[in-house]
Design a protein around this motif. Structure first.
Motif, PDB file in Angstrom:
ATOM      1  N   GLN A 129     -54.496 -41.860 -74.604  1.00  0.00           N
ATOM      2  CA  GLN A 129     -55.543 -42.492 -73.802  1.00  0.00           C
ATOM      3  C   GLN A 129     -55.300 -42.228 -72.316  1.00  0.00           C
ATOM      4  O   GLN A 129     -54.196 -41.861 -71.924  1.00  0.00           O
ATOM      5  N   PRO A 130     -56.323 -42.423 -71.466  1.00  0.00           N
ATOM      6  CA  PRO A 130     -56.117 -42.267 -70.014  1.00  0.00           C
ATOM      7  C   PRO A 130     -55.032 -43.239 -69.527  1.00  0.00           C
ATOM      8  O   PRO A 130     -55.207 -44.454 -69.636  1.00  0.00           O
ATOM      9  N   SER A 187     -50.452 -45.812 -73.168  1.00  0.00           N
ATOM     10  CA  SER A 187     -51.655 -44.983 -73.154  1.00  0.00           C
ATOM     11  C   SER A 187     -51.307 -43.503 -73.248  1.00  0.00           C
ATOM     12  O   SER A 187     -51.998 -42.732 -73.913  1.00  0.00           O
ATOM     13  N   LEU A 214     -53.740 -44.222 -66.525  1.00  0.00           N
ATOM     14  CA  LEU A 214     -53.999 -45.176 -65.445  1.00  0.00           C
ATOM     15  C   LEU A 214     -54.935 -46.293 -65.906  1.00  0.00           C
ATOM     16  O   LEU A 214     -54.724 -47.467 -65.585  1.00  0.00           O
ATOM     17  N   GLY A 215     -55.964 -45.922 -66.653  1.00  0.00           N
ATOM     18  CA  GLY A 215     -56.867 -46.934 -67.190  1.00  0.00           C
ATOM     19  C   GLY A 215     -56.146 -47.900 -68.102  1.00  0.00           C
ATOM     20  O   GLY A 215     -56.365 -49.112 -68.047  1.00  0.00           O
ATOM     21  N   GLY A 216     -55.254 -47.375 -68.955  1.00  0.00           N
ATOM     22  CA  GLY A 216     -54.480 -48.227 -69.843  1.00  0.00           C
ATOM     23  C   GLY A 216     -53.549 -49.162 -69.089  1.00  0.00           C
ATOM     24  O   GLY A 216     -53.374 -50.319 -69.472  1.00  0.00           O
ATOM     25  N   TYR A 229     -49.162 -47.945 -69.029  1.00  0.00           N
ATOM     26  CA  TYR A 229     -49.190 -46.505 -68.710  1.00  0.00           C
ATOM     27  C   TYR A 229     -48.518 -45.693 -69.823  1.00  0.00           C
ATOM     28  O   TYR A 229     -49.082 -44.712 -70.318  1.00  0.00           O
ATOM     29  N   PHE A 274     -53.913 -50.375 -65.953  1.00  0.00           N
ATOM     30  CA  PHE A 274     -54.660 -51.462 -65.290  1.00  0.00           C
ATOM     31  C   PHE A 274     -55.300 -52.413 -66.307  1.00  0.00           C
ATOM     32  O   PHE A 274     -55.426 -53.612 -66.044  1.00  0.00           O
ATOM     33  N   LYS A 275     -55.675 -51.888 -67.455  1.00  0.00           N
ATOM     34  CA  LYS A 275     -56.235 -52.747 -68.494  1.00  0.00           C
ATOM     35  C   LYS A 275     -55.193 -53.741 -68.996  1.00  0.00           C
ATOM     36  O   LYS A 275     -55.471 -54.938 -69.127  1.00  0.00           O
TER      37      LYS A 275
END
Length: 235
Positions: free
Chosen positions: A206-207, A201, A209-211, A198, A213-214
């Protein structure tokens, strides 16, 4: 004496950016690789002490290897810059008419009129050092690297890797069996990966939340793969 028009801030920003990048490299690998190793061992052995011993050995070896990699990358950047610098000086000495034409082409690309270009070329090429610096930056796109950055990168990456690696391993110090250690290690590490992903990102635009979970997904997949491979081999 500092020139009144000098600007020290870009160098500070560059140094901060390089340190942040080194921390990210060290932490991301430190959180995932020892976690995957510990998970794999947990599926193959019955002693937490074995997991701890192997985990500590991997952290030491991994931090040295990562630090050495960071140092070599930094030195390669310095050596590459010096080689290109020497080549530019040689071209300025041996084919100055070609280099002047390249300066004029670069100035034309940014929209300067022909009269202004002629004056700018004459002024830029009057001093060989200024001429070469211009070509390095605007023709080759190279900024002069800090020769002290290589050892700084090595130390930062190495320490970040060690710090990250101790997080998943810490659970095994306080649990009786490897399976219990793996459970708590997974919880602790996945939470850290979510937080780290988080923040990383957000800092890189970068987004978040996406970062998050990735990053957590990569760590979970690596640990699961190591665990089941160890189970299959031990069976």
């Amino acid at each position: 004496m500092t020139h009144p028009h000098s600007h020290p801030h870009p160098e500070q920003h560059l140094a901060s950016s390089a340190m942040l990048q080194d921390i990210v490299i060290g932490l991301s690998d430190g959180l995932t690789v020892p976690f995957a190793l510990a998970a794999g061992l947990s599926g193959a052995v019955d002693s937490s002490n074995l997991v701890i011993t192997a985990g500590l050995a991997e952290i030491v070896a991994g931090s040295i290897a990562m630090g050495l990699g960071g140092y070599l990358a930094g030195r390669t950047e310095v050596d590459h810059y010096q080689a290109e610098l020497a080549r530019e000086y040689q071209e300025v000495r041996e084919v100055p008419h070609v280099e002047r034409a390249e300066v004029e082409d670069l100035l034309a690309e940014i929209g300067l009129s022909e009269t202004t270009r002629k004056l700018a070329v004459a002024e830029l090429t009057a001093d060989p050092d200024q001429w070469v610096r211009f070509m390095m930056k605007y023709e080759l796109g190279l900024e002069q690297p800090d020769p002290k950055q290589a050892p700084k990168s090595a130390a930062t990456i190495s320490l970040a890797y060690a710090a990250g690696g101790l997080i998943p391993l810490s659970a095994y110090f306080f649990t009786a069996t490897p399976n219990q250690g793996l459970l708590w290690s997974a919880v602790i590490t996945l939470v850290c990966l979510l937080v780290f992903g988080y923040l990383k990102s957000r800092l890189t635009g970068q987004p978040p939340l996406g970062g998050a979970f990735k990053m957590a997904g990569i760590g979970a997949l690596a640990a699961a793969a190591a665990f089941w491979v160890a189970k299959l081999i031990s069976a």
